[in-house]
Enzyme design. Structure first.
Site, PDB file in Angstrom:
ATOM      1  N   LEU A   1      71.613 138.842  25.506  1.00 12.64           N
ATOM      2  CA  LEU A   1      72.062 140.219  25.275  1.00 12.64           C
ATOM      3  C   LEU A   1      71.047 140.974  24.408  1.00 12.64           C
ATOM      4  O   LEU A   1      70.642 142.091  24.719  1.00 12.64           O
ATOM      5  CB  LEU A   1      73.432 140.181  24.555  1.00 12.64           C
ATOM      6  CG  LEU A   1      74.024 141.520  24.134  1.00 12.64           C
ATOM      7  CD1 LEU A   1      74.440 142.342  25.362  1.00 12.64           C
ATOM      8  CD2 LEU A   1      75.248 141.311  23.231  1.00 12.64           C
TER       9      LEU A   1
ATOM     10  N   PRO B   1      64.446 143.343  21.358  1.00 10.69           N
ATOM     11  CA  PRO B   1      63.724 143.531  20.090  1.00 10.69           C
ATOM     12  C   PRO B   1      64.257 144.715  19.268  1.00 10.69           C
ATOM     13  O   PRO B   1      64.354 144.629  18.051  1.00 10.69           O
ATOM     14  CB  PRO B   1      62.280 143.763  20.538  1.00 10.69           C
ATOM     15  CG  PRO B   1      62.182 143.033  21.839  1.00 10.69           C
ATOM     16  CD  PRO B   1      63.533 143.158  22.491  1.00 10.69           C
TER      17      PRO B   1
ATOM     18  N   SER C   1      72.737 144.455  16.841  1.00 13.18           N
ATOM     19  CA  SER C   1      74.159 144.783  16.626  1.00 13.18           C
ATOM     20  C   SER C   1      74.591 145.931  17.534  1.00 13.18           C
ATOM     21  O   SER C   1      75.741 145.967  17.997  1.00 13.18           O
ATOM     22  CB  SER C   1      74.393 145.200  15.166  1.00 13.18           C
ATOM     23  OG  SER C   1      73.946 144.206  14.287  1.00 13.18           O
TER      24      SER C   1
ATOM     25  N   GLY D   1      82.516 132.858  21.539  1.00  7.81           N
ATOM     26  CA  GLY D   1      81.351 132.293  20.851  1.00  7.81           C
ATOM     27  C   GLY D   1      81.566 132.202  19.355  1.00  7.81           C
ATOM     28  O   GLY D   1      81.149 131.235  18.714  1.00  7.81           O
ATOM     29  N   ARG D   2      82.227 133.199  18.789  1.00 11.55           N
ATOM     30  CA  ARG D   2      82.394 133.233  17.328  1.00 11.55           C
ATOM     31  C   ARG D   2      83.257 132.079  16.829  1.00 11.55           C
ATOM     32  O   ARG D   2      83.090 131.615  15.701  1.00 11.55           O
ATOM     33  CB  ARG D   2      82.974 134.588  16.908  1.00 11.55           C
ATOM     34  CG  ARG D   2      81.907 135.657  16.971  1.00 11.55           C
ATOM     35  CD  ARG D   2      82.397 137.083  16.877  1.00 11.55           C
ATOM     36  NE  ARG D   2      81.261 137.970  17.151  1.00 11.55           N
ATOM     37  CZ  ARG D   2      81.372 139.276  17.412  1.00 11.55           C
ATOM     38  NH1 ARG D   2      82.559 139.843  17.439  1.00 11.55           N
ATOM     39  NH2 ARG D   2      80.291 139.987  17.637  1.00 11.55           N
TER      40      ARG D   2
ATOM     41  N   GLY E   1      70.566 118.463  -7.581  1.00 10.12           N
ATOM     42  CA  GLY E   1      69.395 118.726  -8.420  1.00 10.12           C
ATOM     43  C   GLY E   1      68.113 118.695  -7.600  1.00 10.12           C
ATOM     44  O   GLY E   1      68.078 119.208  -6.484  1.00 10.12           O
ATOM     45  N   GLY E   2      67.072 118.031  -8.145  1.00  9.83           N
ATOM     46  CA  GLY E   2      65.770 117.976  -7.455  1.00  9.83           C
ATOM     47  C   GLY E   2      65.888 117.335  -6.086  1.00  9.83           C
ATOM     48  O   GLY E   2      65.214 117.741  -5.135  1.00  9.83           O
TER      49      GLY E   2
ATOM     50  N   GLU F   1      75.691 136.052  16.772  1.00 13.32           N
ATOM     51  CA  GLU F   1      76.994 136.370  17.384  1.00 13.32           C
ATOM     52  C   GLU F   1      77.779 137.361  16.513  1.00 13.32           C
ATOM     53  O   GLU F   1      78.998 137.283  16.380  1.00 13.32           O
ATOM     54  CB  GLU F   1      77.765 135.079  17.684  1.00 13.32           C
ATOM     55  CG  GLU F   1      76.958 134.208  18.630  1.00 13.32           C
ATOM     56  CD  GLU F   1      77.720 133.120  19.316  1.00 13.32           C
ATOM     57  OE1 GLU F   1      78.944 133.235  19.434  1.00 13.32           O
ATOM     58  OE2 GLU F   1      77.064 132.166  19.769  1.00 13.32           O
TER      59      GLU F   1
END
Ligand SMILES: Cc1cc2nc3c(=O)[nH]c(=O)nc-3n(C[C@H](O)[C@H](O)[C@H](O)COP(=O)(O)OP(=O)(O)OC[C@H]3O[C@@H](n4cnc5c(N)ncnc54)[C@H](O)[C@@H]3O)c2cc1C
Length: 358
Positions: free
Chosen positions: A129, A132, A136, A246-247, A316-317, A340
């Site tokens: 869908l 570029p 939304s 899909g959501r 932590g690390g 989505e």
């Protein structure tokens, strides 16, 4: 997390959940880090998932699927996503964005031809869908399809197609009547080997790196008129209805990632000691359906972001190191707030519904 569903599961539901958990733990978890690092598409494990019926769980057996229900789908998907969100999104797109739409809006011939190979796991499906300059706001898409005799000729550039580099079939949305904006969008079923369909560059991504994402370029790509899904102008309605399904998949993906991060952190907080005690003992460590789909996705994805953020912190690390999967969970969780429908779009859907607006 405690294994306490809000309602009892049937034996069939338990079986598919356990089969997915077993497969995910034995076959996916051990390779997830390697495929995340290389960004390679996990063909072998996806093929095996197809053989187990995971690529078309809700599709009737006569069209190659497992013939089960939505609960079976989310139970299996959650287990796969706990091991690896990349496998999860490939499965979710196949089931929800590809098969579901054709089952709902396709003709008998279209179901047989375009759903069977995907639902049976022999081929991969994708949904295209986004462009570029149009995400939304899908009504601004620039791709065009024009009718010529018994065919449609497709031209344009699509972006961010999950499984784009590897998919065998695509559901593609294009303008057939630009003056009507979103009411001029139509949906087409396009085999991946159609002349004039060119796969663009693969996107380098922050997370879900083993799922391949790319552009698609259409240059006078000709498909038979019978590959039109529904009627001309119905594409936008189809695209949004398909995204509702899909959501639920992406909400499940977010839940799976959050659970994996939570389980790893719970164990770590008990084992890891600092200042002579386990760190866990320190304070601070311890459709109308559209509305529900949006609420589930928004809540689960923000929870996944919060839980994975905290899980890295608890480790932590080591949470920041590639030696453990925590940093991958954190990177993978972010996408669930974007694709989505971004979190802002989910809030828009929810507030409009609450206010009784269209
Ligand atoms: C890894 C990945 C996989 C994807 N897979 C697919 C796929 O398989 N098929 C497909 O078609 N697409 C796919 N997408 C595209 C995805 O759905 C879009 O990226 C998403 O819808 C957002 O569109 P955009 O990127 O153009 O952002 P934009 O729409 O430009 O949004 C940019 C920002 O503006 C905000 N915004 C926009 N409109 C509003 C508004 N009305 N109110 C408030 N805020 C607003 C957004 O929330 C966001 O924060 C994928 C994307 C990614 C990153």
């Amino acid at each position: 997390m405690p294994d306490l569903p809000a309602f009892p599961l049937s034996e069939e539901h338990k079986m598919i959940r356990d089969a997915a958990r077993d497969f995910a733990e034995k076959e996916i978890a051990p390779i997830a880090a390697e495929f995340d690092e290389s960004g390679e598409f996990p063909h072998n494990t996806i093929k095996k998932m197809g053989g187990m019926g995971f690529m078309g769980i809700e599709i009737p057996e006569q069209y190659g699927g497992a013939g089960m229900d939505s609960l079976a789908y989310v139970l299996a998907l959650e287990e796969i996503c706990k091991a690896d969100a990349s496998h999860g999104v490939i499965m979710s797109v196949n089931n929800s964005l590809y098969c579901h739409g054709i089952m709902k809006f396709g003709t008998e011939e279209q179901k047989q031809k375009f759903v069977t190979p995907i639902a049976s796991g022999q081929a991969i499906g994708a949904y295209s869908l986004t462009e570029p300059q149009s995400g939304s706001d899908a009504g601004t898409m620039q791709s065009r399809a024009r009718r010529e005799g018994d065919s449609y000729v497709l031209n344009g550039r699509k972006s961010w197609v999950t499984s784009g580099p590897v998919a065998d079939y695509f559901v593609v949305f294009m303008m057939t009547d630009p003056d009507r904006r979103q009411n001029g969008i139509s949906a087409f079923l396009v085999p991946g080997n159609t002349p004039g369909l060119i796969r663009g560059k693969k996107e380098p991504k922050l997370g879900i790196r083993a799922s391949a994402t790319s552009e698609l370029i259409f240059e006078n790509c000709r498909v038979p008129a019978e590959n039109l899904l529904g009627k001309e102008g119905e594409g936008f309605k189809f695209a949004m209805t398909i995204l509702d399904a899909g959501r639920i998949g992406i909400a499940t993906q977010a839940l799976g990632i959050a659970e994996a991060a939570y389980e790893a952190s719970r164990q770590y907080a008990v084992q890891r000691e600092a200042f002579g005690q386990p760190i866990g003992q320190f304070q601070g460590t311890g459709f109308k359906y559209s509305l529900e789909a949006s609420m589930a996705k928004l809540f689960a994805s923000e929870t996944a972001m919060y839980v994975t953020h905290q899980a890295v912190q608890i480790h932590g690390g080591m949470g920041y190191s590639k030696e453990l999967p925590l940093e991958r969970y954190f990177r993978d969780a972010k996408i669930t707030e974007i694709y989505e429908g971004t979190s802002e779009i989910q809030r828009l859907v929810i507030s409009r519904s609450e206010l009784g607006l269209k």
